[in-house]
Design an enzyme around this catalytic site. Structure first.
Site: not given
Length: 764
Positions: A18-19, A495, A616, A705
């Site tokens: 799906l990604k 990174e 969270e 995002h």
């Protein structure tokens, strides 16, 4: 035969099908028809897998293109005005993507909806936007289409939909201030419930027996008006004519058990993994006709279940309820990988301790068979095999590390305090000489296909260590030079060597194991492979020092050392369940404390320790908050307190509500905290303003995002809003989060604008 069912299945596919299809569609290299075909194929495969495991029902409606709450908001027609939804027209798939990402292959880009964590998980949902007198209608047919799909394939479908009260509780709107419990939201039920009834009637017309309605807020401390609303809501939903299984999970219903009493629903599902002690109170409120769905297989972790323990817990209820006892996982299996069978590189011992979604359904089948009178030889053999594997794990010599145990005992005497912030910040400014509104990024830069290819080839042994290091150093230099050119004040090395902010560290720590295909959805097309913490955590060697020191050698500007904090590594891993989570977190904190010391020794004067998961991890019940916050904050301070006063400690948090834990965030005592605020229009700063937060803060002005490039004026305006709430001399300018998932063109354009925004603020 006992009825077995599942609350939901992973939707992304065992190989992230799906990604890949989503990202190809967004990039314009795949059509909408291609995307729809991928979705149909995944649904058919997953229904077949579940049916073949022995389930009586298969869940339908748990599939989502981006997020199941967003899917439901679109079905209800709850589309914010800025997305230009034509009145009375069906909601198109691209509208969902614009709500989630800010843009799609068609339609005008717009500010994406807010995204935040789903209860205490690392899954993100798109927050419903609520307005007074909001009208609702059935605006999409996806649920009914998928029911027909499942039926055409011969499966007995159990639709899964969010409950009206949970959907409202999770929603936000400018008119509904006062937190999630604002009773003004309940006024929206007058318009919302008739649409729910219409949905249930259409489901019934399709010949469906049962519908699962999820109300996870029953595990929360609910204000009395919300508790009272359940009777009214479910009396209305009973008019839909279909049998309702009311599902709650993640926590004990406690006093909300009385809310369940007398509700006109045909069954109730509860999570007996997280809260086995609630069984008696739930049984006490069941009437003589209602089904109890017992969630006995852990839907959130990957360890094999103790089936003997589950049988012991439920045996008495099984005798009492007979065929009114259903068995299920504790919650949706969305939170675990699809299939352990593909993990051939895990050693046999460790692999025998694990259970992914497909294996959990097999465990469920064994559990059901073991409750039957006179379990057959195959069931007895499966139970014995389970016992042997669990016993082998308990006795394994690889779980415990004597040195770690000894150091943990001595850690109580290690200092947790640094000098007062005013003294530290003066010392740090004397060393760093930063301008007002200093600029930085959160850590990662775009991970290009070339970076990923080099890392893959190196791990597979087709690229030498020397060639790999050369490639990573070249990328680090590219990132440093770019940051210098555009004028950022505190730099990062980008990174390139990191596959994931948690997995990377886990690979360098003892006590961790890793999968090749253990993918779990975080949001949309974003998938992660959580490490597995199976034993005591130890740091054999420095993890980041070489890369950070090289980056610092390339520039006179400060380069941040980048670490993931102990609570976030804990939360975003599959954590061992044979000792308290607090103990594992302290082991992680000690490892990171050593890394901070080594970074300092290498000349790194700014160190960021990310803790996006600290909110969270907060327990769902307030009575349990203080114990968690006590050890979570202590673990962060244990990680950082070895730093010198003139070493600047940053932390980062994103997509969380901070209002109710602001004192604990302040108690972490980071010199600089960076947070997400662009999607929420600086809403989160209210907590910091009201608390008079004393340290530096970077409210994110660039929503990473979304592929949209923020305008200069937008970022300046956001920072002016921040300056109206907090002292300007305490403000930093930065993106919401790391830039790993973004492309270079949009990243460059956004950061250039961000730096110009900071310069504008300095001279106005």
């Amino acid at each position: 035969m006992t009825i077995t069912h599942n609350l939901g299945f992973p939707r992304i596919g065992a190989q992230r099908e799906l990604k890949r299809s989503l990202e190809a569609y967004w990039a314009g290299t795949q059509t909408a028809d291609d995307l729809e075909a991928t979705g149909r194929g995944l649904r058919a495969r997953h229904w077949r897998l579940q049916a073949e495991s022995g389930l009586t029902f298969v869940p339908v409606g748990d599939f989502a293109w981006y997020d199941h709450i967003l899917e439901w908001s679109s079905l209800l027609g709850a589309i914010p005005a800025r997305f230009g939804q034509p009145s009375g027209e069906p909601v198109q798939l691209d509208t969902l993507f614009r709500m989630a990402r800010g843009r799609a292959p068609s339609g005008t880009p717009a500010a994406a909806c807010e995204m935040t964590k789903w209860f205490d998980t690392n899954y993100h949902y798109i927050v419903p936007e609520l307005v007074p007198q909001q009208s609702y209608r059935i605006a999409r047919s996806y649920l009914f289409d998928q029911i027909r799909e499942a039926q055409d394939l011969g499966y007995r479908a159990k639709p899964v939909i969010p409950g009206p009260l949970s959907w409202l509780w999770l929603g936000k709107g400018d008119a509904f201030v006062g937190g999630a419990g604002d009773i003004a939201k309940l006024a929206l039920l007058d318009n919302l419930l008739p649409v729910y009834v219409q949905v249930l009637q259409e489901i019934k017309a399709l010949g469906v027996d049962w519908v699962q309605i999820d109300e996870p807020i029953l595990g929360l401390d609910l204000p009395e008006p919300w508790r009272q609303a359940f009777q009214r809501v479910y009396e209305a939903l009973a008019e839909g004519g279909v049998r309702i299984l009311l599902a709650t999970y993640f926590e004990d219903v406690k006093e909300n058990a009385q809310v369940l009493k007398g509700l006109p629903v045909a069954g109730i599902h509860v999570d007996l993994v997280r809260a086995p002690d609630q069984l008696d109170s739930v049984l006490a409120v069941l009437d003589d006709q209602q089904v109890l769905s017992a969630g006995l297989i852990d839907g959130r972790n990957i360890w094999r279940s103790d089936l003997d323990e589950a049988v012991a817990l439920i045996r008495s209820a099984a005798s009492r309820l007979g065929d009114r006892l259903w068995l299920a996982p504790s919650c949706s299996l969305l939170h675990v990988p699809v299939d352990l069978e593909s993990e051939r590189e895990l050693d046999a011992e460790l692999r025998g301790w694990l259970s992914f979604a497909r294996q959990k359904l097999a465990e469920l089948n064994v559990l059901a068979a073991s409750l039957a009178d006179g379990a057959d030889a195959g069931t007895q053999q499966a139970l014995q095999r389970q016992r042997e594997l669990l016993q082998g794990r308990r006795k394994s010599g690889r779980i415990h590390h004597p040195g770690v145990q000894q150091r943990l005992k001595a850690a109580t005497d290690l200092p947790r305090d640094r000098a007062p912030f005013a003294q530290r910040i003066a010392s740090q400014q004397g060393k760093l000489g930063l301008p007002s509104y200093p600029t930085t990024t959160i850590g990662s830069f775009p991970q290009t296909p070339e970076i990923r290819l080099a890392r893959r080839d190196w791990k597979q042994g087709t690229l030498s260590d020397t060639a790999y290091e050369k490639a990573m150093r070249a990328e680090i230099e590219h990132v440093i030079r770019f940051q210098e050119r555009i004028g950022l004040d505190v730099l990062v090395h980008g990174e390139p060597e990191r596959n994931d902010m948690v997995e990377y560290f886990g690979e360098l720590l003892g006590g961790f194991a890793f999968t090749q295909n253990g993918w779990v959805q975080s949001y949309g097309s974003r998938c992660v492979k959580p490490p597995i913490i199976f034993g005591d955590v130890v740091r054999p060697a420095a993890m980041t020092v070489g890369w950070s020191a090289y980056a610092q050698s390339l520039t006179d500007k400060p380069v941040k050392g980048m670490l993931t904090g102990p609570v976030t590594i804990l939360q975003w891993s599959f954590v061992r369940n044979d000792q308290p989570r607090e103990t594992t977190c302290r082991q992680l904190a000690l490892a990171l404390r050593d890394e901070v010391t080594d970074l300092e020794a290498a000349g790194i004067v700014v160190i960021q320790i990310d803790e996006p998961a600290i909110r969270e991890g907060l327990p769902l019940r307030r009575a349990d908050w203080q114990a968690y916050l006590g050890w979570a904050v202590d673990c962060f301070r244990l990680s950082t307190a070895g730093a010198k006063d003139d070493t600047q400690i940053h932390t980062h948090m994103c997509y969380s509500e901070f209002n109710d834990i602001i004192e604990s965030i302040a108690a972490m005592d980071a010199d600089v905290i960076t947070i997400e605020t662009s999607r929420s229009n600086m809403e989160l700063l209210g907590a910091f303003e009201d608390f008079h937060y004393p340290n530096d803060i970077g409210p994110g002005v660039y929503d990473i995002h979304s592929p949209n490039v923020p305008r200069l004026e937008w970022m300046v305006d956001l920072m002016k809003k921040a300056g109206a709430r907090l002292p300007a001399e305490r403000l930093w300018v930065n993106p919401d989060c790391g830039l790993k998932t973004r492309g270079w063109p949009e990243t460059e354009a956004a950061l250039v604008a961000m730096v110009k925004a900071a310069q504008t603020l300095r001279y106005t």
